[in-house]
Design a protein around this motif. Sequence first.
Motif, PDB file in Angstrom:
ATOM      1  N   ALA A 218      -2.714  32.177  19.862  1.00  5.40           N
ATOM      2  CA  ALA A 218      -1.530  31.761  19.096  1.00  5.40           C
ATOM      3  C   ALA A 218      -1.955  31.363  17.689  1.00  5.40           C
ATOM      4  CB  ALA A 218      -0.850  30.587  19.790  1.00  5.40           C
ATOM      5  N   ASP A 219      -1.022  31.538  16.730  1.00  2.81           N
ATOM      6  CA  ASP A 219      -1.363  31.089  15.376  1.00  2.81           C
ATOM      7  C   ASP A 219      -1.281  29.556  15.338  1.00  2.81           C
ATOM      8  OD1 ASP A 219       1.157  30.015  14.121  1.00  2.81           O
ATOM      9  OD2 ASP A 219       1.879  32.004  14.673  1.00  2.81           O
ATOM     10  N   PRO A 220      -1.849  28.913  14.310  1.00  2.00           N
ATOM     11  CA  PRO A 220      -1.936  27.449  14.313  1.00  2.00           C
ATOM     12  C   PRO A 220      -0.598  26.745  14.512  1.00  2.00           C
ATOM     13  CG  PRO A 220      -3.297  28.341  12.580  1.00  2.00           C
ATOM     14  CD  PRO A 220      -2.567  29.498  13.174  1.00  2.00           C
ATOM     15  N   GLY A 221       0.457  27.289  13.914  1.00  2.00           N
ATOM     16  CA  GLY A 221       1.765  26.643  14.059  1.00  2.00           C
ATOM     17  C   GLY A 221       2.300  26.759  15.476  1.00  2.00           C
TER      18      GLY A 221
ATOM     19  N   LEU B 164      -3.807  27.152  23.612  1.00  2.00           N
ATOM     20  CA  LEU B 164      -2.909  28.193  23.106  1.00  2.00           C
ATOM     21  C   LEU B 164      -3.560  28.968  21.960  1.00  2.00           C
ATOM     22  CD1 LEU B 164       0.479  26.226  23.187  1.00  2.00           C
ATOM     23  CD2 LEU B 164      -0.198  28.116  24.673  1.00  2.00           C
ATOM     24  N   ARG B 165      -4.357  28.263  21.193  1.00  2.00           N
ATOM     25  CA  ARG B 165      -4.950  28.909  20.026  1.00  2.00           C
ATOM     26  C   ARG B 165      -6.177  29.748  20.397  1.00  2.00           C
ATOM     27  NH1 ARG B 165      -5.320  25.403  14.593  1.00  2.00           N
ATOM     28  NH2 ARG B 165      -6.711  26.657  13.341  1.00  2.00           N
ATOM     29  N   GLN B 166      -7.068  29.149  21.180  1.00  2.00           N
ATOM     30  CA  GLN B 166      -8.346  29.822  21.435  1.00  2.00           C
ATOM     31  C   GLN B 166      -8.272  30.819  22.592  1.00  2.00           C
ATOM     32  OE1 GLN B 166     -11.330  26.787  21.859  1.00  2.00           O
ATOM     33  NE2 GLN B 166     -11.169  26.151  19.725  1.00  2.00           N
ATOM     34  N   VAL B 167      -7.478  30.516  23.593  1.00  2.00           N
ATOM     35  CA  VAL B 167      -7.439  31.396  24.770  1.00  2.00           C
ATOM     36  C   VAL B 167      -6.353  32.459  24.626  1.00  2.00           C
ATOM     37  CG1 VAL B 167      -7.126  31.463  27.279  1.00  2.00           C
ATOM     38  CG2 VAL B 167      -8.353  29.563  26.228  1.00  2.00           C
ATOM     39  N   LEU B 168      -5.177  32.054  24.122  1.00  2.00           N
ATOM     40  CA  LEU B 168      -4.065  32.999  24.065  1.00  2.00           C
ATOM     41  C   LEU B 168      -3.803  33.527  22.653  1.00  2.00           C
ATOM     42  CD1 LEU B 168      -1.710  31.194  26.590  1.00  2.00           C
ATOM     43  CD2 LEU B 168      -3.109  33.207  26.984  1.00  2.00           C
TER      44      LEU B 168
END
Lengths: 337, 62
Positions: free
Chosen positions: A232-235, A226-230
């Motif tokens: 998203a912020d860390p939370g 979710l973070r690297q591909v899409l």
Amino acid sequence: MASRLIMAVFFVQALAFGAWLPRIPDIQARLGLSAAELGYALLGLPVGLLLALPFVSIIVGRTGGRTAVLWSLPAFIIAICLPAFAPNGVVLFLALALAGLAMSTIELGMNIVADETEKRDGVVIMSRCHGFWSLGMMVGSLTGAAAAHWGLAPQVSIPAVAVLALLIGPAVARRLPRDPATGSAGSEAPVSGLFIPGAIMLGICIVALASNILEGAAADWSAVYLRQVLGADPGAAGLGYAAYSLLMAVGRFNGDWVRSRWGGVIVARACYALALAGLLLVVFAPDYPWALAGFALAGFGGSVGVPLAVSAAASAPGTHPPPTWRWSHWCRWSASC
Amino acid sequence: MALVSLVSLVGFLLTPPIIGSVAELFGLRAALGGLLLPIFIVAIAVAFTLARRQSAPVASAA
């Protein structure tokens, strides 16, 4: 009363474990690990679990479930904090292996106590216990995600949840009923010899394998994905596994009822179709909300896969009677994990 | 049951490094899709076949 106590232990153990999972991308970034290096470091936990398997079965068989829970619960809660402080990938692997060693004992101990409670009190609680485990994973993941969102370092957030778990867990575990006299378990015939599994058993193994691979992938890679591909912020990245766990808990809390109403075959078909739909949503998600919905759907679909496979294996033609209580508990454990 | 448990553990064991290694080459999205989707489709096909086999004797008995 004992039922509630052991459900609370399931919850607390998962709470501590769940706090670690959303912080994996932070630790990857801090240590500068590539995806492959992270993958090998994450191998530490299952390696520790697998190494401990034969010894833990014997030790817990002698000490009893309650005693195992009493000393392994705090040991696991402390051990799961160690990966946050790892200075490199090798130490991360070793820290996770240590956590895996402790995890094998607590998982086995909890399942034994739950099983003894069922037999002693004449209640059916195993599915609910595993539901509380999933619920604990969800709450732990949410705290990890919130900590990531607020910029709290993993070295702070994971021990903070661990302190809470240490305050509650051992106090609850001490109130569990005392172990029954040992010896009854050891008197069962040991498993010996190899057998060639038939086509049905191999099929059941493939079904169980797919469910566990999905679970492992969601636990270890959802936040990174979710973070690297899409982006998203860390939370928000930490919410992927929280959504997966929440729907998995819902599925497990209702699994017995749904299965008794519609039968295992229909439930298995429906759940695997849902899990596949969730997986497709995750893989082809154009943005974050679609992937989050996909993880939730996959969690619901995967919730009853392994329990159904274990039940099918137990009733498959040519299956031996349950070999030992230890193996049956490991089966239940793998269903939960 | 022991075999099911062991296979489950092996799956749990091998997932992180395999996904990591494939992600290194093709990206994480391709790794998740390329590994999980085929495994799951095979598992579903197997589950349906098993269900048919198990329900066949029941149907014939009925």
